[in-house]
Design a protein around this motif. Sequence first.
Motif, PDB file in Angstrom:
ATOM      1  N   UNK A  28       0.688  -1.030  -0.100  1.00 29.07           N
ATOM      2  CA  UNK A  28      -0.027   0.120   0.050  1.00 29.07           C
ATOM      3  C   UNK A  28       0.932   1.357   0.060  1.00 29.07           C
ATOM      4  N   UNK A  29       1.993   1.197   0.790  1.00 29.08           N
ATOM      5  CA  UNK A  29       2.799   2.159   0.954  1.00 29.08           C
ATOM      6  C   UNK A  29       3.455   2.732  -0.702  1.00 29.08           C
ATOM      7  N   UNK A  30       3.948   1.397  -1.067  1.00 28.90           N
ATOM      8  CA  UNK A  30       4.350   1.631  -2.380  1.00 28.90           C
ATOM      9  C   UNK A  30       3.270   2.246  -3.780  1.00 28.90           C
ATOM     10  N   UNK A  31       2.350   1.824  -3.411  1.00 28.40           N
ATOM     11  CA  UNK A  31       1.267   2.249  -4.476  1.00 28.40           C
ATOM     12  C   UNK A  31       0.777   3.582  -4.150  1.00 28.40           C
ATOM     13  N   UNK A  32       0.853   4.138  -2.811  1.00 27.57           N
ATOM     14  CA  UNK A  32       0.442   5.524  -2.743  1.00 27.57           C
ATOM     15  C   UNK A  32       1.615   6.302  -3.100  1.00 27.57           C
ATOM     16  N   UNK A  33       2.898   6.094  -2.940  1.00 29.27           N
ATOM     17  CA  UNK A  33       3.886   6.771  -3.426  1.00 29.27           C
ATOM     18  C   UNK A  33       3.954   6.703  -4.829  1.00 29.27           C
ATOM     19  N   UNK A  34       3.594   5.869  -5.601  1.00 27.53           N
ATOM     20  CA  UNK A  34       3.564   5.711  -7.068  1.00 27.53           C
ATOM     21  C   UNK A  34       2.552   6.693  -7.484  1.00 27.53           C
ATOM     22  N   UNK A  35       1.313   6.543  -6.900  1.00 27.32           N
ATOM     23  CA  UNK A  35       0.257   7.593  -7.300  1.00 27.32           C
ATOM     24  C   UNK A  35       0.273   8.920  -6.905  1.00 27.32           C
ATOM     25  N   UNK A  36       0.856   9.326  -5.647  1.00 26.88           N
ATOM     26  CA  UNK A  36       0.911  10.443  -5.087  1.00 26.88           C
ATOM     27  C   UNK A  36       2.090  11.481  -5.849  1.00 26.88           C
ATOM     28  N   UNK A  37       3.129  10.782  -6.262  1.00 29.61           N
ATOM     29  CA  UNK A  37       4.336  11.287  -6.881  1.00 29.61           C
ATOM     30  C   UNK A  37       4.573  11.050  -8.461  1.00 29.61           C
ATOM     31  N   UNK A  38       3.359  10.380  -8.774  1.00 24.68           N
ATOM     32  CA  UNK A  38       3.264  10.029 -10.218  1.00 24.68           C
ATOM     33  C   UNK A  38       4.625   9.462 -10.810  1.00 24.68           C
ATOM     34  N   UNK A  39       5.191   8.394 -10.173  1.00 24.25           N
ATOM     35  CA  UNK A  39       6.487   7.955 -10.435  1.00 24.25           C
ATOM     36  C   UNK A  39       6.489   6.333 -10.240  1.00 24.25           C
ATOM     37  N   UNK A  40       7.363   5.708 -10.797  1.00 28.41           N
ATOM     38  CA  UNK A  40       7.586   4.165 -10.273  1.00 28.41           C
ATOM     39  C   UNK A  40       7.820   4.069  -8.835  1.00 28.41           C
ATOM     40  N   UNK A  41       7.458   3.465  -8.034  1.00 24.82           N
ATOM     41  CA  UNK A  41       7.574   3.231  -6.659  1.00 24.82           C
ATOM     42  C   UNK A  41       8.890   3.013  -6.445  1.00 24.82           C
ATOM     43  N   UNK A  42       9.835   2.482  -7.221  1.00 26.44           N
ATOM     44  CA  UNK A  42      11.140   2.188  -6.941  1.00 26.44           C
ATOM     45  C   UNK A  42      12.031   3.429  -6.907  1.00 26.44           C
ATOM     46  N   UNK A  43      11.227   4.565  -7.782  1.00 29.88           N
ATOM     47  CA  UNK A  43      12.095   5.630  -8.012  1.00 29.88           C
ATOM     48  C   UNK A  43      11.658   6.618  -6.754  1.00 29.88           C
ATOM     49  N   UNK A  44      11.099   6.536  -5.863  1.00 31.86           N
ATOM     50  CA  UNK A  44      10.385   7.425  -5.073  1.00 31.86           C
ATOM     51  C   UNK A  44      11.483   7.055  -3.683  1.00 31.86           C
ATOM     52  N   UNK A  45      12.010   8.355  -3.411  1.00 34.48           N
ATOM     53  CA  UNK A  45      13.177   8.408  -2.374  1.00 34.48           C
ATOM     54  C   UNK A  45      12.643   7.806  -0.825  1.00 34.48           C
ATOM     55  N   UNK A  46      13.312   7.269  -0.243  1.00 38.02           N
ATOM     56  CA  UNK A  46      13.028   6.530   1.064  1.00 38.02           C
ATOM     57  C   UNK A  46      12.191   7.582   2.006  1.00 38.02           C
ATOM     58  N   UNK A  47      12.752   8.861   2.150  1.00 39.26           N
ATOM     59  CA  UNK A  47      12.077   9.751   2.899  1.00 39.26           C
ATOM     60  C   UNK A  47      10.656   9.805   2.613  1.00 39.26           C
ATOM     61  N   UNK A  48      10.406  10.047   1.449  1.00 37.82           N
ATOM     62  CA  UNK A  48       8.997  10.360   1.032  1.00 37.82           C
ATOM     63  C   UNK A  48       8.173   8.862   1.463  1.00 37.82           C
ATOM     64  N   UNK A  49       8.835   8.133   1.067  1.00 38.91           N
ATOM     65  CA  UNK A  49       8.212   6.764   1.508  1.00 38.91           C
ATOM     66  C   UNK A  49       7.826   6.495   2.687  1.00 38.91           C
TER      67      UNK A  49
END
Length: 121
Positions: free
Chosen positions: A39-60
Amino acid sequence: MNETSTTRMEAACSLLSEPERRYVLYQLTDRHGANIDEITDGIAAWKFDADPTTVDEARRQQIYISLVHNHLPRLADYDIVDYDLRSGDIVLTEGFEDIKPLLTQFKQTEEDPKIRELPSL
């Protein structure tokens, strides 16, 4: 409409007013259960319109913290989800059926750009 119905409707609208909570419920509805990391990865991808693997750890980590300390406890308080922080598992509970029709309306609105757009003044 009686006072109890009004109070329950207001609570449902308040719960679903947060996009992160709606996203959690959309994911759980599609899967009938999920893990908090998914769920965290999915929200990160949705919120930042990015692949979840590219969202930095602080935002995640911010998303994870908001789920654990805000969104999941609120949903659990209204018997909509049950979650176990040790395993990370999140499942829908019986109370979800009460808000499911409203969540369906939100999802249809969010998926249809013509409905989503406000008319210009």
